[in-house]
Design an enzyme around this catalytic site. Structure first.
Site, PDB file in Angstrom:
ATOM      1  N   LYS A 255      -8.823  -4.182  -1.369  1.00 52.08           N
ATOM      2  CA  LYS A 255      -8.650  -3.228  -2.460  1.00 52.08           C
ATOM      3  C   LYS A 255      -9.667  -3.599  -3.515  1.00 52.08           C
ATOM      4  O   LYS A 255      -9.593  -4.674  -4.107  1.00 52.08           O
ATOM      5  CB  LYS A 255      -7.228  -3.279  -3.024  1.00 52.08           C
ATOM      6  CG  LYS A 255      -7.020  -2.341  -4.206  1.00 52.08           C
ATOM      7  CD  LYS A 255      -5.638  -2.499  -4.827  1.00 52.08           C
ATOM      8  CE  LYS A 255      -5.498  -1.605  -6.063  1.00 52.08           C
ATOM      9  NZ  LYS A 255      -4.203  -1.788  -6.759  1.00 52.08           N
TER      10      LYS A 255
ATOM     11  N   THR B  26       0.352  -5.201  -9.641  1.00 55.04           N
ATOM     12  CA  THR B  26       0.195  -5.183 -11.089  1.00 55.04           C
ATOM     13  C   THR B  26       0.991  -4.047 -11.716  1.00 55.04           C
ATOM     14  O   THR B  26       1.671  -4.231 -12.734  1.00 55.04           O
ATOM     15  CB  THR B  26      -1.294  -5.023 -11.455  1.00 55.04           C
ATOM     16  OG1 THR B  26      -2.047  -6.043 -10.821  1.00 55.04           O
ATOM     17  CG2 THR B  26      -1.494  -5.107 -12.955  1.00 55.04           C
TER      18      THR B  26
ATOM     19  N   ARG C 162      -9.034  -7.627 -14.883  1.00 55.28           N
ATOM     20  CA  ARG C 162      -7.784  -8.318 -15.157  1.00 55.28           C
ATOM     21  C   ARG C 162      -7.881  -9.821 -14.895  1.00 55.28           C
ATOM     22  O   ARG C 162      -7.272 -10.612 -15.601  1.00 55.28           O
ATOM     23  CB  ARG C 162      -6.655  -7.740 -14.288  1.00 55.28           C
ATOM     24  CG  ARG C 162      -6.151  -6.393 -14.739  1.00 55.28           C
ATOM     25  CD  ARG C 162      -4.944  -5.965 -13.927  1.00 55.28           C
ATOM     26  NE  ARG C 162      -4.404  -4.708 -14.394  1.00 55.28           N
ATOM     27  CZ  ARG C 162      -3.516  -4.564 -15.369  1.00 55.28           C
ATOM     28  NH1 ARG C 162      -3.075  -5.638 -15.999  1.00 55.28           N
ATOM     29  NH2 ARG C 162      -3.076  -3.374 -15.721  1.00 55.28           N
TER      30      ARG C 162
ATOM     31  N   TYR D   6      -7.625  -8.330  -3.022  1.00 53.14           N
ATOM     32  CA  TYR D   6      -7.589  -7.444  -4.181  1.00 53.14           C
ATOM     33  C   TYR D   6      -8.517  -7.995  -5.250  1.00 53.14           C
ATOM     34  O   TYR D   6      -8.254  -9.039  -5.842  1.00 53.14           O
ATOM     35  CB  TYR D   6      -6.154  -7.333  -4.698  1.00 53.14           C
ATOM     36  CG  TYR D   6      -5.962  -6.435  -5.910  1.00 53.14           C
ATOM     37  CD1 TYR D   6      -6.898  -5.476  -6.288  1.00 53.14           C
ATOM     38  CD2 TYR D   6      -4.809  -6.551  -6.691  1.00 53.14           C
ATOM     39  CE1 TYR D   6      -6.707  -4.663  -7.385  1.00 53.14           C
ATOM     40  CE2 TYR D   6      -4.599  -5.742  -7.802  1.00 53.14           C
ATOM     41  CZ  TYR D   6      -5.548  -4.806  -8.139  1.00 53.14           C
ATOM     42  OH  TYR D   6      -5.352  -3.997  -9.240  1.00 53.14           O
TER      43      TYR D   6
ATOM     44  N   ILE E  67      -5.321   2.643  -3.020  1.00 50.67           N
ATOM     45  CA  ILE E  67      -4.023   2.175  -3.499  1.00 50.67           C
ATOM     46  C   ILE E  67      -3.946   2.650  -4.940  1.00 50.67           C
ATOM     47  O   ILE E  67      -4.675   2.179  -5.805  1.00 50.67           O
ATOM     48  CB  ILE E  67      -3.864   0.656  -3.374  1.00 50.67           C
ATOM     49  CG1 ILE E  67      -3.837   0.267  -1.891  1.00 50.67           C
ATOM     50  CG2 ILE E  67      -2.574   0.195  -4.058  1.00 50.67           C
ATOM     51  CD1 ILE E  67      -3.757  -1.220  -1.624  1.00 50.67           C
TER      52      ILE E  67
ATOM     53  N   TYR F  55      -7.576 -16.178 -14.394  1.00 55.31           N
ATOM     54  CA  TYR F  55      -7.557 -17.117 -15.522  1.00 55.31           C
ATOM     55  C   TYR F  55      -8.345 -18.401 -15.273  1.00 55.31           C
ATOM     56  O   TYR F  55      -9.132 -18.824 -16.109  1.00 55.31           O
ATOM     57  CB  TYR F  55      -6.108 -17.464 -15.916  1.00 55.31           C
ATOM     58  CG  TYR F  55      -6.020 -18.302 -17.177  1.00 55.31           C
ATOM     59  CD1 TYR F  55      -6.281 -17.739 -18.426  1.00 55.31           C
ATOM     60  CD2 TYR F  55      -5.717 -19.656 -17.119  1.00 55.31           C
ATOM     61  CE1 TYR F  55      -6.227 -18.506 -19.583  1.00 55.31           C
ATOM     62  CE2 TYR F  55      -5.665 -20.435 -18.270  1.00 55.31           C
ATOM     63  CZ  TYR F  55      -5.923 -19.852 -19.497  1.00 55.31           C
ATOM     64  OH  TYR F  55      -5.877 -20.611 -20.641  1.00 55.31           O
TER      65      TYR F  55
END
Length: 294
Positions: free
Chosen positions: A164, A46, A140, A135, A206, A109
């Protein structure tokens, strides 16, 4: 698995003023991160604005990264999406030479069910020649991968080696760390809570702020991994305000601004992301001065 203990940096993608990828600056950023002591680099996550790079640009960024890193640290490629079949095609086309793992974001989404998330990652793991790092970043993606789904994937698939986690949910963190396979790595996805997460059993982070301040941040992480939490606290507290400022107007605008001020690279962004405000940049400058970096 030791490759992913410590500080991984989700590297930015520098752009020239005309918006094209600045490969010369990318090499400078890579050297800055490695010289600062980070253990590995995550390319085109990202923070790398991967969503606004086309396939040819991604390929070129990966080629530059592999060539310039030249084996000095481990490398992770960000390959994910919300169309499972397209992700599998991307994995098939990906030249994995020089990379050690793939970081794949939870499908966004579409808002899949937990079973849909499981089946997506099962397909990714079954079709990847490299180990997979899950992740979870619901802020997001619009969907949270639960601890139960994470643990199911961790126990069912040997090719899924780490997570993550950036949900901010400590109850979820506790359950994953408590019940995960011994060799499955829990990795912090939020810079400000890395110290407490390592105390709970995380293998490291990370990081975003590691782009600008890899020396301070990776030193703090290594202290924590060595159990020196009291010694690490001053470094942790020295970074809380500047880290917050780097996120207040979105990522990676803040950290790119810090890197511009440090003379590492420019701060050009690609729409729909824009540069941070002058006021926030002035606050970042003041914090860098307090850290004696300007």
């Amino acid at each position: 698995m030791n490759k992913f203990h410590g500080t991984g940096v989700a590297i930015i993608t520098p752009f020239k003023s005309d918006g094209s990828v600045d490969h010369t600056a990318l090499k400078t950023v890579i050297d800055h991160i490695i010289n600062g002591g980070a253990e590995y680099i995550v390319s085109l996550g990202t923070t790398g604005e991967a969503a606004t790079l086309d396939s040819d640009e991604k390929k070129a960024v990966w080629e530059t990264t592999v060539s310039h890193v030249n084996g000095r640290v481990s490398l992770v490629a960000g390959i994910g999406g919300n169309n499972t079949s397209e992700v599998l095609k991307d994995l098939k086309k990906f030249d994995s030479n020089g990379f050690d793992a793939v970081l794949s974001v939870c499908p966004y989404y579409n808002k899949p069910t937990q079973e849909g998330i499981y089946q997506h990652y099962k397909a990714v793991a079954d079709n990847s020649s490299l180990p997979i790092i899950l992740y979870n970043v619901p802020g997001r993606t619009g969907v949270n991968m639960t601890a139960e789904t994470t643990l199911r994937l961790a126990h069912d698939h040997k090719n899924i080696i780490a997570m993550k986690e950036a949900s901010g949910n400590f109850e979820q963190f506790n359950k994953i760390i408590k019940d995960k396979p011994e060799d499955f790595l829990f990795i912090s996805g939020d810079d400000p809570i890395t110290l407490p997460l390592i105390a709970m059993g995380a293998a490291g982070v990370i990081s975003v702020i590691g782009n600008a301040l890899p020396g301070i941040f990776s030193t703090m992480v290594r202290m924590c991994l060595d159990g020196k939490f009291i010694e690490a606290q001053p470094l942790h507290h020295s970074l809380t305000e500047i880290t917050s400022l780097c996120f207040v107007e979105g990522n990676p605008g803040g950290v790119k601004s810090a890197m511009k001020l440090l003379g590492i690279c420019g701060d050009t962004m690609r729409l729909p992301l824009v540069n941070i405000s002058e006021g926030t940049e002035n606050q970042i400058r003041a914090k860098l001065e307090q850290l004696n970096l300007l």
